[in-house]
Structures are given as C-alpha cells and as structure tokens.
Write a protein that holds these residues in place. Structure first.
Motif, PDB file in Angstrom:
ATOM      1  N   GLY A  12       0.809  -1.213   0.000  1.00  0.00           N
ATOM      2  CA  GLY A  12       0.000   0.000   0.000  1.00  0.00           C
ATOM      3  C   GLY A  12       0.840   1.260   0.000  1.00  0.00           C
ATOM      4  N   GLN A  13       2.008   1.193   0.651  1.00  0.00           N
ATOM      5  CA  GLN A  13       2.888   2.357   0.723  1.00  0.00           C
ATOM      6  C   GLN A  13       3.537   2.665  -0.622  1.00  0.00           C
ATOM      7  OE1 GLN A  13       3.590  -0.627   1.748  1.00  0.00           O
ATOM      8  NE2 GLN A  13       5.723  -1.117   1.335  1.00  0.00           N
ATOM      9  N   ILE A  14       3.550   1.694  -1.542  1.00  0.00           N
ATOM     10  CA  ILE A  14       4.075   1.925  -2.890  1.00  0.00           C
ATOM     11  C   ILE A  14       3.002   2.557  -3.774  1.00  0.00           C
ATOM     12  CG2 ILE A  14       4.918   0.768  -4.983  1.00  0.00           C
ATOM     13  CD1 ILE A  14       6.228  -1.303  -3.140  1.00  0.00           C
ATOM     14  N   LEU A  15       1.777   2.087  -3.624  1.00  0.00           N
ATOM     15  CA  LEU A  15       0.686   2.584  -4.468  1.00  0.00           C
ATOM     16  C   LEU A  15       0.204   3.973  -4.046  1.00  0.00           C
ATOM     17  CD1 LEU A  15      -1.362  -0.729  -4.709  1.00  0.00           C
ATOM     18  CD2 LEU A  15      -0.054   0.338  -6.556  1.00  0.00           C
ATOM     19  N   ALA A  16       0.230   4.267  -2.744  1.00  0.00           N
ATOM     20  CA  ALA A  16      -0.329   5.533  -2.253  1.00  0.00           C
ATOM     21  C   ALA A  16       0.294   6.761  -2.921  1.00  0.00           C
ATOM     22  CB  ALA A  16      -0.189   5.607  -0.732  1.00  0.00           C
ATOM     23  N   PRO A  17       1.632   6.883  -2.997  1.00  0.00           N
ATOM     24  CA  PRO A  17       2.208   8.066  -3.651  1.00  0.00           C
ATOM     25  C   PRO A  17       1.843   8.166  -5.135  1.00  0.00           C
ATOM     26  CG  PRO A  17       3.859   6.950  -2.307  1.00  0.00           C
ATOM     27  CD  PRO A  17       2.684   6.029  -2.403  1.00  0.00           C
ATOM     28  N   LEU A  18       1.639   7.022  -5.789  1.00  0.00           N
ATOM     29  CA  LEU A  18       1.304   7.040  -7.214  1.00  0.00           C
ATOM     30  C   LEU A  18      -0.111   7.573  -7.432  1.00  0.00           C
ATOM     31  CD1 LEU A  18       2.857   3.585  -8.202  1.00  0.00           C
ATOM     32  CD2 LEU A  18       3.838   5.861  -8.546  1.00  0.00           C
ATOM     33  N   PHE A  19      -1.052   7.131  -6.613  1.00  0.00           N
ATOM     34  CA  PHE A  19      -2.408   7.682  -6.705  1.00  0.00           C
ATOM     35  C   PHE A  19      -2.408   9.162  -6.318  1.00  0.00           C
ATOM     36  CE2 PHE A  19      -3.961   3.216  -6.487  1.00  0.00           C
ATOM     37  CZ  PHE A  19      -4.908   3.272  -7.500  1.00  0.00           C
ATOM     38  N   LYS A  20      -1.623   9.513  -5.305  1.00  0.00           N
ATOM     39  CA  LYS A  20      -1.551  10.911  -4.855  1.00  0.00           C
ATOM     40  C   LYS A  20      -1.007  11.806  -5.959  1.00  0.00           C
ATOM     41  CE  LYS A  20      -2.065  14.000  -1.596  1.00  0.00           C
ATOM     42  NZ  LYS A  20      -3.412  14.326  -1.064  1.00  0.00           N
ATOM     43  N   ALA A  21      -0.011  11.316  -6.690  1.00  0.00           N
ATOM     44  CA  ALA A  21       0.599  12.107  -7.766  1.00  0.00           C
ATOM     45  C   ALA A  21      -0.385  12.383  -8.898  1.00  0.00           C
ATOM     46  CB  ALA A  21       1.832  11.386  -8.306  1.00  0.00           C
ATOM     47  N   GLN A  22      -1.431  11.571  -8.986  1.00  0.00           N
ATOM     48  CA  GLN A  22      -2.464  11.799 -10.000  1.00  0.00           C
ATOM     49  C   GLN A  22      -3.525  12.790  -9.528  1.00  0.00           C
ATOM     50  OE1 GLN A  22      -3.934   7.833 -10.951  1.00  0.00           O
ATOM     51  NE2 GLN A  22      -2.479   7.635 -12.641  1.00  0.00           N
ATOM     52  N   GLY A  23      -3.343  13.309  -8.314  1.00  0.00           N
ATOM     53  CA  GLY A  23      -4.258  14.323  -7.807  1.00  0.00           C
ATOM     54  C   GLY A  23      -5.419  13.784  -7.003  1.00  0.00           C
ATOM     55  N   HIS A  24      -5.371  12.507  -6.639  1.00  0.00           N
ATOM     56  CA  HIS A  24      -6.470  11.912  -5.882  1.00  0.00           C
ATOM     57  C   HIS A  24      -6.313  12.166  -4.386  1.00  0.00           C
ATOM     58  CE1 HIS A  24      -7.644  10.045  -9.579  1.00  0.00           C
ATOM     59  NE2 HIS A  24      -6.551   9.292  -9.645  1.00  0.00           N
ATOM     60  N   GLU A  25      -7.417  12.096  -3.680  1.00  0.00           N
ATOM     61  CA  GLU A  25      -7.418  12.129  -2.218  1.00  0.00           C
ATOM     62  C   GLU A  25      -7.203  10.693  -1.748  1.00  0.00           C
ATOM     63  OE1 GLU A  25     -10.571  13.108   1.410  1.00  0.00           O
ATOM     64  OE2 GLU A  25     -10.956  13.852  -0.626  1.00  0.00           O
ATOM     65  N   VAL A  26      -6.095  10.439  -1.058  1.00  0.00           N
ATOM     66  CA  VAL A  26      -5.680   9.065  -0.780  1.00  0.00           C
ATOM     67  C   VAL A  26      -5.626   8.794   0.719  1.00  0.00           C
ATOM     68  CG1 VAL A  26      -3.878   7.326  -1.124  1.00  0.00           C
ATOM     69  CG2 VAL A  26      -4.320   9.029  -2.909  1.00  0.00           C
ATOM     70  N   ALA A  27      -6.179   7.654   1.098  1.00  0.00           N
ATOM     71  CA  ALA A  27      -6.051   7.148   2.466  1.00  0.00           C
ATOM     72  C   ALA A  27      -5.481   5.737   2.393  1.00  0.00           C
ATOM     73  CB  ALA A  27      -7.403   7.141   3.168  1.00  0.00           C
ATOM     74  N   VAL A  28      -4.617   5.397   3.348  1.00  0.00           N
ATOM     75  CA  VAL A  28      -4.049   4.054   3.396  1.00  0.00           C
ATOM     76  C   VAL A  28      -4.153   3.544   4.826  1.00  0.00           C
ATOM     77  CG1 VAL A  28      -1.697   4.907   3.757  1.00  0.00           C
ATOM     78  CG2 VAL A  28      -2.042   2.623   2.821  1.00  0.00           C
ATOM     79  N   ALA A  29      -4.516   2.271   4.965  1.00  0.00           N
ATOM     80  CA  ALA A  29      -4.705   1.686   6.292  1.00  0.00           C
ATOM     81  C   ALA A  29      -3.697   0.566   6.524  1.00  0.00           C
ATOM     82  CB  ALA A  29      -6.128   1.148   6.435  1.00  0.00           C
ATOM     83  N   ASP A  30      -2.947   0.682   7.605  1.00  0.00           N
ATOM     84  CA  ASP A  30      -2.022  -0.377   8.026  1.00  0.00           C
ATOM     85  C   ASP A  30      -2.829  -1.382   8.847  1.00  0.00           C
ATOM     86  OD1 ASP A  30       0.127  -1.916   8.839  1.00  0.00           O
ATOM     87  OD2 ASP A  30       0.728  -0.516  10.423  1.00  0.00           O
ATOM     88  N   VAL A  31      -3.591  -2.228   8.150  1.00  0.00           N
ATOM     89  CA  VAL A  31      -4.575  -3.070   8.829  1.00  0.00           C
ATOM     90  C   VAL A  31      -3.934  -4.124   9.729  1.00  0.00           C
ATOM     91  CG1 VAL A  31      -6.358  -2.686   7.098  1.00  0.00           C
ATOM     92  CG2 VAL A  31      -4.759  -4.598   6.809  1.00  0.00           C
ATOM     93  N   TYR A  32      -2.691  -4.507   9.450  1.00  0.00           N
ATOM     94  CA  TYR A  32      -2.028  -5.509  10.287  1.00  0.00           C
ATOM     95  C   TYR A  32      -1.160  -4.879  11.379  1.00  0.00           C
ATOM     96  CZ  TYR A  32      -3.610  -8.659   6.621  1.00  0.00           C
ATOM     97  OH  TYR A  32      -4.392  -9.360   5.736  1.00  0.00           O
ATOM     98  N   ARG A  33      -1.113  -3.547  11.399  1.00  0.00           N
ATOM     99  CA  ARG A  33      -0.451  -2.785  12.461  1.00  0.00           C
ATOM    100  C   ARG A  33       1.029  -3.139  12.622  1.00  0.00           C
ATOM    101  NH1 ARG A  33      -4.585  -0.690  16.009  1.00  0.00           N
ATOM    102  NH2 ARG A  33      -6.648  -1.483  15.422  1.00  0.00           N
ATOM    103  N   ILE A  34       1.730  -3.314  11.509  1.00  0.00           N
ATOM    104  CA  ILE A  34       3.147  -3.660  11.624  1.00  0.00           C
ATOM    105  C   ILE A  34       4.063  -2.723  10.834  1.00  0.00           C
ATOM    106  CG2 ILE A  34       2.675  -6.106  12.054  1.00  0.00           C
ATOM    107  CD1 ILE A  34       3.452  -6.681   9.186  1.00  0.00           C
ATOM    108  N   ALA A  35       3.512  -1.734  10.153  1.00  0.00           N
ATOM    109  CA  ALA A  35       4.353  -0.807   9.393  1.00  0.00           C
ATOM    110  C   ALA A  35       5.164   0.059  10.351  1.00  0.00           C
ATOM    111  CB  ALA A  35       3.495   0.069   8.488  1.00  0.00           C
ATOM    112  N   PRO A  36       6.438   0.308  10.052  1.00  0.00           N
ATOM    113  CA  PRO A  36       7.245   1.169  10.925  1.00  0.00           C
ATOM    114  C   PRO A  36       6.744   2.610  10.898  1.00  0.00           C
ATOM    115  CG  PRO A  36       8.444   0.626   8.916  1.00  0.00           C
ATOM    116  CD  PRO A  36       7.205  -0.209   8.903  1.00  0.00           C
ATOM    117  N   GLU A  37       6.958   3.315  11.983  1.00  0.00           N
ATOM    118  CA  GLU A  37       6.484   4.696  12.093  1.00  0.00           C
ATOM    119  C   GLU A  37       7.088   5.577  11.006  1.00  0.00           C
ATOM    120  OE1 GLU A  37       4.248   7.813  13.270  1.00  0.00           O
ATOM    121  OE2 GLU A  37       4.091   5.732  13.980  1.00  0.00           O
TER     122      GLU A  37
END
Length: 404
Positions: A12-37
């Motif tokens: 998700g952290q790879i896709l989020a900046p790509l959608f953001k660069a297209q001008g979209h409003e983007v939300a991403v959820a760390d559903v497994y709660r293991i992504a580093p801060e």
C-alpha cells in the motif's frame, strides 16, 4: 477521486504516492499494524491520510487491496469500485524492460532460478526478484542485494539498470503486462481472505496479452480468461533411480535429446517440473541449446531448497521456504521415499518466521508425515534447536520463511 488502500504489508505504501501524484485524495490503512512509524510519517508528509488498523468509515470512490485481504477490514466503508492490488499495479506499470513474471501455488522460486540461470548463461544481463531475495543473477549465481516482498505492488519498485531481462516471482497475481507470464500450477485452489475467495481469483491477474505459459492439465482453468496460452511440454525423463547426494541423470528434449546430469547437492527430482516450465520460456525466447544444457549441468540448486548434506553420519535435507505446507512436506517425503531414504527419518519443522503471511496447518502436516511412518518435531519457532533422537538417519529440516 477518493481512494482507499488497505494493507501496508503488501505494498500500500508503494501505491499511495502514485495515486496521490495523479491528484487523488488518498487514504491508506495499516490493517495488520506492523508498518514502521517512519513509513507512516513518510506517507503523511505527502498528504496521505494514514490509519493504523481499520480505516475511517465512509464512502470511497475506489478501494484497492490485496485479493487475499479479508473484507472485515472494510467494516463501515462503502465504495463505487474495488480493484485488487494487481489491478492497481496494471494501471501504473510502465517499465519497458523485458520482464518474466512467475506465480503459482508451488515451484515459483525454483522456476525463477532456473530461468535466470539459463538466461544468464546465454549471455543476457539478468535481474532476479524472488522470495529468497533480489539482485543481479550472473552465470555463477544470484547476487542478493536486498530483501523485498514479492507482492504485486513491488513490481513497481524494481531497480533501475540496463538489464536484458527482469525475472520476477509474484505471490498472488501480477501486472498483466509481462512479456512472458508463467503460472507454475494451481495444485490446490486454496482459500484466501479467510476463505471468502480462491487462489485462482488472484493468480489470474498475471495473465498478459503476450505469452502465458501454463500446465496442459490446467489449460481449461486459465482459458476462460481469454488470454493466449502456451502449454508446458514434458521434456525431461529420469534415466536412473535417484540416489541421495549423487547426480541425477536425465534425458532432456530441447531441440533434440541430450543427456544431462543435475548436481547431487540438491534433490534434483523436485526440480523436474520447473525445468519443463523453464524450457518453455526458453522456447518462447529462442534460447540456443548449448546455453540451455550448459546451464542445467552447472546449476547448483537453490540454497535451502532441497539442499542435501551429510553431517556426523546423518543425512540432512534443508528446506527454507515461505511455501512450507502439507503439500510441500508430501512432495519432499515422496521424493525421498522414491530414493529409499525414509528409514530412520525425522521431519523437523520451524513455524512462521520473517514476513510470511500464512501459518502452518499442523493437523494436515501431521497427517502427511504419519502416512510415511516418519517422526515429526515442530519447534517453538524461537531458534531453539531440538534434540535429535538417537538412531536418526535422515533429518528433513523445514523452515517456513521468506519474503512474500
């Protein structure tokens, strides 16, 4: 467009900046709660809304998530369209380098290594991404530079370089834009997303408009998706009964029949199906026979994949693989049974380690091991070494690890 991405373990952290660069409003959820801060903060700095756990309830124009991610994480959310991460990758993939993507239930890593070894021996500059690691593949072997997930979004994170071929193992699905796509097998169309979907639904997303290589026995499964299919031919014949630690003698039919000996440092019998698929790739790429047979005869196997050794008079088979399951245990024991090696055998299994998603089904594994009449030890997974009983002649050590 309001976009929600579920799961930062699988890209998700790879896709989020790509959608953001297209001008979209983007939300991403760390559903497994293991992504580093640090990863969360990096996305916030781009203006991405980040949630740890479930996303905020509400309506989204587009939701994208791994096919194996269960819908429970979407509680309170509605959406106009949902696509899997593979399909999101398809939107953004524009890498023009020749790329081979390989998915399937079993044999992905083995197939990728064989393809890479043959292509490197044909003079091509090869990059290999696999569950064992990523880096250039040279005639002398794989130079692992980094450990990366093999989830589909990581196809968008391949390194730069003037490689002739990128060989990419993909866990579930693919970009649908590869020059050659391989599905090693479906074997067991196992349940994913808490058994609400099947593996086929995810793996079909690798199919491309170019070359797709599948098993003849599974042709009807994939034909319904309307993509061109090439079926794998059976080209490999075992000449003599295999013996532990000795070269495996084969007859390989590739532009004529040739005798080939596989190195005795690995269970060559477990590599035969992967050789067939690799040769189908070679056919599609018009690889010369000399390079193919030179590569097969110099291939040393994959470290930790059917690797065989003898220590203190005890034979060892080492399997370090994210795909350890009742199916892989059965495959290894069947191979060793054909070699007459199971007298005094013991299976030692280390459970989940590193970034491996699915857990071991102990009951299924115990059933398989019992059917061969061999012993079983399942370790706590904390690095503790088990005591090997006196009289043990063969230890089959299986560790479920790797980067999915």
């Amino acid at each position: 467009m309001k976009v929600l991405l579920l799961d930062m373990t699988h890209g998700g952290q790879i896709l989020a900046p790509l959608f953001k660069a297209q001008g979209h409003e983007v939300a991403v959820a760390d559903v497994y709660r293991i992504a580093p801060e640090s990863m969360l903060e990096s996305l916030r700095s781009l203006g991405v809304d980040v949630y740890v756990g479930n996303p905020a309830p509400g309506h989204y124009d587009l939701v994208s998530m791994p096919c194996h991610c269960p819908d429970i994480f979407l509680e309170g959310c509605t959406y106009d369209q949902r696509i899997w991460y593979s399909q999101a990758v398809n939107r953004f993939m524009d890498d023009k380098r020749f790329r081979i993507e390989v998915t399937g239930v079993k044999g992905k890593t083995t197939t990728c290594y064989l393809i890479s070894h043959i292509l490197a021996n044909s003079g091509r500059k090869v990059y290999l991404r696999s569950s064992r690691g990523s880096g250039p593949y040279k005639p002398e072997g794989h130079d692992v530079k980094e450990l990366k997930s093999i989830a589909p979004p990581y196809l968008l994170d391949l390194p730069e370089g003037d490689y002739d071929v990128m060989v990419c193992e993909v866990s579930l699905g693919g970009s649908a834009k590869a020059d050659i796509a391989c599905i090693t097998n479906l074997l067991e169309d196992y349940g994913i997303a808490k058994k609400t979907r099947r593996a086929e639904e995810a793996k079909k997303d690798i199919l491309t408009d170019k070359v797709n290589i599948v098993l003849e026995s599974e042709k009807d499964i994939w034909a319904k998706y309307g993509k061109p299919l090439t079926t794998v031919k059976s080209r490999v014949t075992v000449k003599e009964s295999p013996k532990f630690g000795e070269p495996l003698k084969l007859v390989v039919d590739y532009n004529g029949k040739h005798d080939v000996e596989l190195d005795g440092s690995y269970l060559g019998l477990q590599y035969v199906e992967a050789i067939d698929m690799a040769l189908s790739v070679c056919d599609a790429m018009n690889i010369d026979s000399e390079s193919v047979f030179r590569a097969l005869s110099t291939f040393k196997g994959i470290p930790g994949r059917g690797e065989v050794t003898v220590r203190d008079g005890i034979r060892y088979v080492i399997e370090r693989n994210p795909g350890i399951s009742h199916m892989s245990v059965n495959r290894t024991l069947k191979t060793l049974d054909a070699m007459g090696c199971l007298d005094g055998a013991l299976v030692v299994i280390d459970p989940v380690s590193k970034k491996v998603c699915d857990k071991l089904d102990r009951d299924l594994i115990e059933g398989v091991v019992d059917s061969y009449g061999v012993g079983l030890i399942v370790t706590p997974g904390d690095g503790t070494e088990p005591e090997i009983p006196a009289g043990t002649k063969l230890v089959i050590r299986m560790t479920k690890e790797g980067y999915q």
